[in-house]
Design a protein around this motif. Structure first.
Motif, PDB file in Angstrom:
ATOM      1  N   VAL A 192     133.882  -7.808  -1.201  1.00  0.00           N
ATOM      2  CA  VAL A 192     134.192  -6.695  -0.760  1.00  0.00           C
ATOM      3  C   VAL A 192     134.894  -6.786   0.814  1.00  0.00           C
ATOM      4  O   VAL A 192     135.228  -5.912   1.349  1.00  0.00           O
ATOM      5  N   THR A 193     135.190  -8.095   0.971  1.00  0.00           N
ATOM      6  CA  THR A 193     135.997  -8.290   2.185  1.00  0.00           C
ATOM      7  C   THR A 193     137.399  -7.844   2.264  1.00  0.00           C
ATOM      8  O   THR A 193     138.177  -8.644   1.392  1.00  0.00           O
ATOM      9  N   SER A 194     137.813  -7.351   3.241  1.00  0.00           N
ATOM     10  CA  SER A 194     139.370  -7.032   3.371  1.00  0.00           C
ATOM     11  C   SER A 194     139.943  -8.106   4.323  1.00  0.00           C
ATOM     12  O   SER A 194     141.224  -8.277   3.910  1.00  0.00           O
ATOM     13  N   ALA A 195     139.087  -8.316   5.252  1.00  0.00           N
ATOM     14  CA  ALA A 195     139.727  -9.370   6.067  1.00  0.00           C
ATOM     15  C   ALA A 195     138.778 -10.021   6.560  1.00  0.00           C
ATOM     16  O   ALA A 195     137.593  -9.241   6.999  1.00  0.00           O
ATOM     17  N   MET A 196     138.715 -11.378   7.354  1.00  0.00           N
ATOM     18  CA  MET A 196     137.773 -11.941   8.290  1.00  0.00           C
ATOM     19  C   MET A 196     138.358 -12.435   9.428  1.00  0.00           C
ATOM     20  O   MET A 196     139.288 -13.181   9.256  1.00  0.00           O
ATOM     21  N   GLN A 197     137.982 -11.907  10.461  1.00  0.00           N
ATOM     22  CA  GLN A 197     138.477 -12.522  11.786  1.00  0.00           C
ATOM     23  C   GLN A 197     137.585 -13.223  12.684  1.00  0.00           C
ATOM     24  O   GLN A 197     136.527 -12.702  12.846  1.00  0.00           O
ATOM     25  N   VAL A 198     138.032 -14.514  12.892  1.00  0.00           N
ATOM     26  CA  VAL A 198     137.206 -15.151  14.111  1.00  0.00           C
ATOM     27  C   VAL A 198     137.860 -15.023  15.372  1.00  0.00           C
ATOM     28  O   VAL A 198     138.786 -15.595  15.559  1.00  0.00           O
TER      29      VAL A 198
END
Length: 833
Positions: A136-142
């Motif tokens: 369900v992730t639309s984006a992952m930002q580190v």
């Protein structure tokens, strides 16, 4: 046997639904204004914007996660970003870990839509609880470094913010089926209604994943559910309700084995058996593991966005989490031997013989059997116990933003959390015994326990029940943490310049309730309140359309974890309690063009007054003495350089890469006194000689190069090679004790350098248009294509032996390590409609 499952309902995902952000891009880069095909940002998430937010950031878009993650662990998708080192650890489903700039995930803030999810007691992140989050992730930002979050969070190394799909994502559905090595298979269904004319929208997802991981004896099964309902009655108000959860169970490879064992049990000198797992065997012909993890951590949240005026908006989220489950392990001994010493010639555990011995039968090589048949205790007989780590967690975050002018805007807010962690043990399997006798509860001694509890989590999203103390063994205590904090931020934006200054304060209230060590009237400890704060700021200057510079810095006083407040696993308050201090400074440069984009960052982070609970042992007159030291004053310095880039020489080819090198060392030589927990006597005291030693457990040099080639409109191929070096083992700082009576030239153990390694991954995907906005997609990935043999992490730090035959690639074979996985594969077919 590689795959053996019973159908138990479990899951590995979580979401807080307090913001949503959808990316249609497939490249990896910072968020850029005007680049996103569809954007919806709500709630309390702090998203870094390219050439505006002055932090080092990398963003992985939804399409990249969907295409390239496959059957890898969720954090591993970040391995191609600078200063990130993620491994599968033991290799069980969801047992991965991640380090950012040399700081482990207890000191890296993990956020779901801007809401912190690190454990309130020890800062840990258990990815098995979130194993379906990628669905369900639309984006992952580190965000590396202190990051842009306004909350007083544990972002010593960085912040990982996972953004989930919107309830009002456009109307569409997805059906997906996947397979992979070792019986891996996954099925997934999603549907989004789209927003109707009355402002209602919903998004639903359900998936099941099962099979076995690469290591032997690691069968698993997990389910993942997600329901988001949105209501946008007018332009002023927007409500989002989310419930999501991921019950799962998985057999683990919980302990690192020696290199000798990887060679002895099915391996060779050239190619150790990377699948070897010392924690499993067969019981009545079925796969049986002594170490099973099972958990269900549903989260329910309600987000309200209120546009009070053209210049003022209020974003709030209230959430609740009810975690239930734990992990199993052994209890007891057979003539002084633990279960991992009772193995067959192939290295599997002799569980059938353990059951026979527990029931009074003769097993010659187990030694004399003089125990009472069917009765076990801590020193006679072996059982499987379960360590329960449940919790109830409630939270509220609210932020008010006001735009004073085109240049100035300010945000103030509140962050409140109430948490109770519930910790105890129960009997999971008596292994042929009829009862287990426990002597640790002073209010019920002896406690003869006959009830057993299977390692299966409850599907109840509202928490289920915990066990009665009469069924509990070894320990039973609750950790209570109440958190109240406020934050404020002032931002300035004009033309090509932006800047911010931010501060937050928080109070953590700690209390411990122990049901075993104290009489009922004394079980609740005193309350301990500890204040913390941070202040940080930064600025970005866009020199022109191509070049920009940024700088940021900050200071953070973080309250210690729960284990530092109450020492020696009791209600004893630490008399030397003090905050950990973090200071950080960073400068960065960016270049943007239609063909080439690059970032360069230089950072330095100082982490002072770290709390560690250290142990030591020594033998005096044939008696082994153990000591424990609660040490404050350990310091670390982490500094380094990071570069990442992407090149698009044509419309069909994209090249991307990164390089990072760190210098992470201990600073100073703190004093330590080791106390015998039982007698209170000082066992050892002296100075911990740590100054200048390398910080272990993560690669201090990483690099990656990759290419994506769109061969045709319906076929694309991608490849990535990544390299890790300057990887050091973990080590016990307590072993660096130099006593006053020792020679100043005494040789003390330190982290050993592990061999460098490089891994090649390949992927191919096709996409066919079927008409009426329907598409069929096929995707296949192969990870570690060259089947490279490498050590991913080492728990021990024994130096190379003088006899080279006792070493493997220069590493002493008696070291306890986890090898990385060999070649793995996965394939998926997806129908979008």
């Amino acid at each position: 046997m590689r795959f053996n499952l019973t159908h138990r309902a479990l899951i590995g995902m979580l979401t807080l639904g307090t913001a949503a952000l959808y990316y249609a891009q497939t490249d990896q880069d910072s968020i850029r204004e005007g680049q996103l095909k569809e954007v919806l940002i709500r709630g309390v998430a702090d998203i870094a914007k390219d050439r505006k937010t002055p932090v080092a950031v990398s963003t992985i878009k939804e399409a990249v996660i969907v295409e390239k993650l496959g059957n890898q662990e969720f954090p591993e998708i970040l391995n191609a970003t600078p200063s990130v080192y993620a491994t599968k650890s033991g290799g069980g489903f969801g047992d991965s870990r991640i380090n950012v700039r040399g700081f482990d995930q207890r000191n890296t803030a993990v956020m779901i839509n801007g809401v912190p999810v690190n454990d309130m007691e020890n800062g840990a992140v258990y990815w098995s609880n979130w194993a379906g989050l990628s669905d369900v992730t639309s984006a992952m930002q580190v965000q590396r470094g202190l990051g842009s979050s306004k909350l007083a969070i544990a972002s010593v190394g960085g912040t990982i913010n996972v953004l989930t799909r919107a309830a009002d994502k456009k109307q569409q559905g997805t059906l997906s089926l996947g397979v992979g090595n070792d019986g891996y298979h996954k099925s997934l269904f999603t549907y989004n209604t789209g927003k109707n004319e009355k402002g209602w929208a919903a998004s639903f997802l359900m998936s099941r994943t099962a099979g076995s991981m690469y290591a032997d004896g690691t069968s698993f099964e997990g389910y993942n559910y997600y329901l988001a309902v949105g209501y946008n009655p007018n332009p002023v108000h927007d409500l989002q309700f989310t419930i999501t959860g991921a019950p799962q169970w998985h057999n683990q490879r919980a302990f690192q084995s020696t290199i000798n064992d990887y060679i002895k049990y099915g391996g060779t000198e050239d190619k150790p058996n990377r699948r070897y797992n010392q924690n499993w065997g067969y019981l009545n012909g079925e796969e049986y593991s002594m170490t099973v993890n099972y958990y269900h951590k549903p989260v329910i949240s309600l987000n309200w966005d209120w546009k009070m005026s053209d210049n003022t908006k209020l974003n709030s989220v209230v959430y609740a989490s009810f975690g239930r489950g734990g992990g199993t392990g052994d209890a007891g001994r057979i003539n002084g031997k633990g279960y991992t010493s009772l193995r067959k010639s192939d290295g599997t555990v002799r569980f059938d013989d353990i059951v026979k011995w527990n029931q009074g039968g003769a097993v010659p090589d187990f030694g004399a059997n003089n125990k009472t048949p069917f009765q076990a205790n801590s020193g006679n007989g072996i059982i499987r116990r379960s360590s329960i780590n449940s919790h109830n967690w409630f939270g509220l975050i609210s932020s008010l933003n006001h735009k004073f002018s085109d240049r100035f805007n300010a945000t103030v807010g509140f962050d409140g959390r109430m948490y109770r962690g519930i910790h105890y043990r129960v009997v999971s399997d008596l292994l042929g015994n009829k009862a287990y006798t426990d002597l640790t509860n002073i209010n019920n001694k002896p406690n003869v326990v006959s009830n057993t509890f299977n390692p299966v989590p409850s599907w109840n999203p509202f928490g289920g029940k915990t066990n009665d103390t009469k069924d509990q063994i070894m320990y039973s205590n609750d950790g209570i943490v109440n958190w109240y904090g406020g934050f404020a931020q002032l931002e300035y934006n004009v033309d090509n310049f932006s800047a911010f200054v931010q501060g937050s304060v928080s109070n953590q209230g700690f209390q411990r309730e122990d049901h075993f060590l104290y009489a009922p009237e004394k079980q609740l400890s005193e309350k301990v309140n500890q204040n913390g704060y941070n202040i940080k700021g930064g600025a970005n200057y866009n020199i022109n359309n191509n070049h920009n510079l940024f700088v940021n810095g900050g200071y953070y006083e973080r309250q210690p974890f729960f284990g530092a407040v109450f020492i020696n696993n009791a209600n004893t308050v630490n008399p030397s309690l003090t905050n950990e201090k973090v200071s950080s400074f960073e400068i960065g440069y960016g270049y943007r063009s239609s063909i080439f984009n690059a970032n360069l960052n230089l950072y330095s982070t100082s982490w002072d007054d770290i709390y560690r609970r250290l142990t030591t042992r020594r033998t005096v007159n044939g008696v082994e003495l153990f000591g424990v030291a609660n040490v404050l004053g350990i310091n670390e310095i982490h500094k380094g350089i990071e570069v990442d880039f992407n090149i698009k020489p044509s419309s069909i080819i994209t090249l991307n890469g990164m390089f990072s090198v760190g210098d992470w060392q201990f600073k100073g030589n703190p004093n330590a006194s080791f106390i015998d927990d039982t007698t209170g006597n000082v066992v050892d005291e002296g100075t911990l000689k740590l100054d200048g030693l390398k910080v272990g457990d993560a690669a201090q040099l990483t690099a990656a190069i990759g290419a994506d080639v769109r061969v045709t409109d319906w076929l694309n191929i991608d490849a990535q090679y990544r390299f890790a070096d300057n990887l050091y083992s973990a080590f016990e700082p307590g072993d660096r004790l130099l006593k006053a009576t020792d020679s100043p030239n005494k040789v003390l153990p330190e982290a050993i350098k592990l061999p460098s390694y490089g891994l090649l991954d390949l992927g191919v995907g096709t996409r066919f248009a079927l008409g009426n906005n329907q598409f069929l997609k096929l995707r296949a990935n192969v990870n570690n294509v060259l089947d490279t043999v490498y050590i991913a992490e080492s728990r021990t730090n024994k130096i190379a032996d003088a006899n080279e035959a006792n070493n493997w690639k220069g590493i002493n074979k008696s070291n306890e390590v986890f090898f990385g996985f060999g070649r793995t594969w996965n394939a998926t077919v997806t129908f979008n409609f």
